[in-house]
Design a protein around this motif. Sequence first.
Motif, PDB file in Angstrom:
ATOM      1  N   ARG A 131     106.397  79.068 -61.989  1.00 31.09           N
ATOM      2  CA  ARG A 131     105.085  78.415 -61.476  1.00 31.09           C
ATOM      3  C   ARG A 131     105.043  76.962 -61.083  1.00 31.09           C
ATOM      4  N   ILE A 132     106.116  76.120 -62.052  1.00 31.19           N
ATOM      5  CA  ILE A 132     106.400  74.762 -61.567  1.00 31.19           C
ATOM      6  C   ILE A 132     107.183  74.850 -60.604  1.00 31.19           C
ATOM      7  N   ALA A 133     107.993  75.865 -60.331  1.00 29.69           N
ATOM      8  CA  ALA A 133     108.809  75.562 -59.028  1.00 29.69           C
ATOM      9  C   ALA A 133     107.902  75.666 -57.810  1.00 29.69           C
ATOM     10  N   LYS A 134     107.068  76.707 -57.742  1.00 33.12           N
ATOM     11  CA  LYS A 134     106.326  77.295 -56.683  1.00 33.12           C
ATOM     12  C   LYS A 134     105.340  75.901 -56.521  1.00 33.12           C
ATOM     13  N   ASN A 135     104.612  75.483 -57.613  1.00 31.35           N
ATOM     14  CA  ASN A 135     103.760  74.248 -57.231  1.00 31.35           C
ATOM     15  C   ASN A 135     104.564  72.996 -56.773  1.00 31.35           C
ATOM     16  N   LEU A 136     105.551  72.855 -57.101  1.00 35.58           N
ATOM     17  CA  LEU A 136     106.719  71.783 -56.547  1.00 35.58           C
ATOM     18  C   LEU A 136     106.919  72.112 -54.994  1.00 35.58           C
ATOM     19  N   ASN A 137     107.276  73.321 -54.827  1.00 37.49           N
ATOM     20  CA  ASN A 137     107.506  73.569 -53.305  1.00 37.49           C
ATOM     21  C   ASN A 137     106.230  73.594 -52.381  1.00 37.49           C
ATOM     22  N   ILE A 138     105.040  74.063 -52.792  1.00 42.35           N
ATOM     23  CA  ILE A 138     103.712  73.636 -52.385  1.00 42.35           C
ATOM     24  C   ILE A 138     103.561  72.270 -52.044  1.00 42.35           C
ATOM     25  N   ALA A 139     103.784  71.397 -52.965  1.00 40.34           N
ATOM     26  CA  ALA A 139     103.485  69.904 -52.951  1.00 40.34           C
ATOM     27  C   ALA A 139     104.338  69.497 -52.049  1.00 40.34           C
ATOM     28  N   SER A 140     105.855  69.602 -52.180  1.00 35.99           N
ATOM     29  CA  SER A 140     106.519  69.188 -50.745  1.00 35.99           C
ATOM     30  C   SER A 140     106.408  69.614 -49.523  1.00 35.99           C
ATOM     31  N   LEU A 141     105.900  70.891 -49.429  1.00 36.70           N
ATOM     32  CA  LEU A 141     105.613  71.244 -48.064  1.00 36.70           C
ATOM     33  C   LEU A 141     104.403  70.569 -47.356  1.00 36.70           C
ATOM     34  N   VAL A 142     102.972  70.358 -48.380  1.00 38.02           N
ATOM     35  CA  VAL A 142     102.179  69.655 -47.977  1.00 38.02           C
ATOM     36  C   VAL A 142     102.221  68.290 -47.622  1.00 38.02           C
ATOM     37  N   LEU A 143     103.120  67.469 -48.545  1.00 35.44           N
ATOM     38  CA  LEU A 143     103.682  66.203 -48.469  1.00 35.44           C
ATOM     39  C   LEU A 143     104.436  66.097 -47.102  1.00 35.44           C
ATOM     40  N   GLY A 144     105.365  66.813 -46.976  1.00 36.04           N
ATOM     41  CA  GLY A 144     106.147  67.065 -45.573  1.00 36.04           C
ATOM     42  C   GLY A 144     105.344  66.882 -44.417  1.00 36.04           C
ATOM     43  N   LEU A 145     104.159  67.780 -44.406  1.00 36.39           N
ATOM     44  CA  LEU A 145     103.372  67.930 -43.269  1.00 36.39           C
ATOM     45  C   LEU A 145     102.580  66.759 -42.821  1.00 36.39           C
ATOM     46  N   ILE A 146     102.260  66.313 -43.977  1.00 36.24           N
ATOM     47  CA  ILE A 146     101.239  64.941 -43.957  1.00 36.24           C
ATOM     48  C   ILE A 146     101.954  63.900 -43.360  1.00 36.24           C
ATOM     49  N   VAL A 147     103.140  63.778 -43.549  1.00 32.98           N
ATOM     50  CA  VAL A 147     104.165  62.638 -43.158  1.00 32.98           C
ATOM     51  C   VAL A 147     104.478  63.084 -41.578  1.00 32.98           C
ATOM     52  N   LEU A 148     104.786  64.263 -41.274  1.00 29.10           N
ATOM     53  CA  LEU A 148     104.821  64.628 -39.940  1.00 29.10           C
ATOM     54  C   LEU A 148     103.882  64.310 -39.013  1.00 29.10           C
ATOM     55  N   ILE A 149     102.708  64.800 -39.683  1.00 28.53           N
ATOM     56  CA  ILE A 149     101.396  64.349 -38.764  1.00 28.53           C
ATOM     57  C   ILE A 149     101.274  62.965 -38.502  1.00 28.53           C
ATOM     58  N   LEU A 150     101.399  62.173 -39.643  1.00 24.43           N
ATOM     59  CA  LEU A 150     101.182  60.593 -39.586  1.00 24.43           C
ATOM     60  C   LEU A 150     102.421  59.799 -38.741  1.00 24.43           C
ATOM     61  N   VAL A 151     103.421  60.288 -38.542  1.00 22.78           N
ATOM     62  CA  VAL A 151     104.587  60.242 -37.702  1.00 22.78           C
ATOM     63  C   VAL A 151     104.104  60.409 -36.248  1.00 22.78           C
ATOM     64  N   ILE A 152     103.504  61.595 -36.008  1.00 18.87           N
ATOM     65  CA  ILE A 152     103.174  62.137 -34.683  1.00 18.87           C
ATOM     66  C   ILE A 152     102.019  61.167 -34.194  1.00 18.87           C
ATOM     67  N   VAL A 153     101.186  60.837 -35.016  1.00 17.80           N
ATOM     68  CA  VAL A 153      99.925  60.039 -34.720  1.00 17.80           C
ATOM     69  C   VAL A 153     100.399  58.674 -34.299  1.00 17.80           C
ATOM     70  N   MET A 154     101.288  58.154 -35.298  1.00 13.68           N
ATOM     71  CA  MET A 154     101.902  56.754 -34.913  1.00 13.68           C
ATOM     72  C   MET A 154     102.473  56.644 -33.799  1.00 13.68           C
ATOM     73  N   LEU A 155     103.258  57.522 -33.355  1.00 13.25           N
ATOM     74  CA  LEU A 155     104.087  57.723 -31.943  1.00 13.25           C
ATOM     75  C   LEU A 155     103.154  57.829 -30.832  1.00 13.25           C
ATOM     76  N   VAL A 156     101.924  58.489 -30.661  1.00 18.05           N
ATOM     77  CA  VAL A 156     100.976  58.780 -29.839  1.00 18.05           C
ATOM     78  C   VAL A 156     100.238  57.335 -29.647  1.00 18.05           C
ATOM     79  N   ILE A 157      99.707  56.922 -30.832  1.00 18.43           N
ATOM     80  CA  ILE A 157      99.302  55.397 -30.712  1.00 18.43           C
ATOM     81  C   ILE A 157     100.027  54.276 -30.094  1.00 18.43           C
TER      82      ILE A 157
END
Length: 90
Positions: A64-90
């Motif tokens: 359960r902990i491994a699954k939750n850590l993987n979900i958190a890692s994926l969400v955090l990675g997507l947020i950072v990716l979106i922020l990088v794309i937004v910063m490049l566009v602006i």
Amino acid sequence: METKSMELGKMDTSHRNEPTYLAWSIFSTFCCCLPLGIAAIICSCRVDNANTLGDAGKAQESSRIAKNLNIASLVLGLIVLILVIVMLVI
């Protein structure tokens, strides 16, 4: 005299192994978030060890902990990716 629930030559398959999420943990480490991915790999290894020893409670908790850590890692990675794309566009 006790009666045995297993017949001779048959294995007891009543316990089930919990999923380790090791492949997902390795992917999370390299592609999403390094610190959370490493923690997920450690928990995945704990699941494998607990499954081998037959400790269902520890295996379930670590899975359960491994699954939750993987979900958190994926969400955090997507947020950072979106922020990088937004910063490049602006």
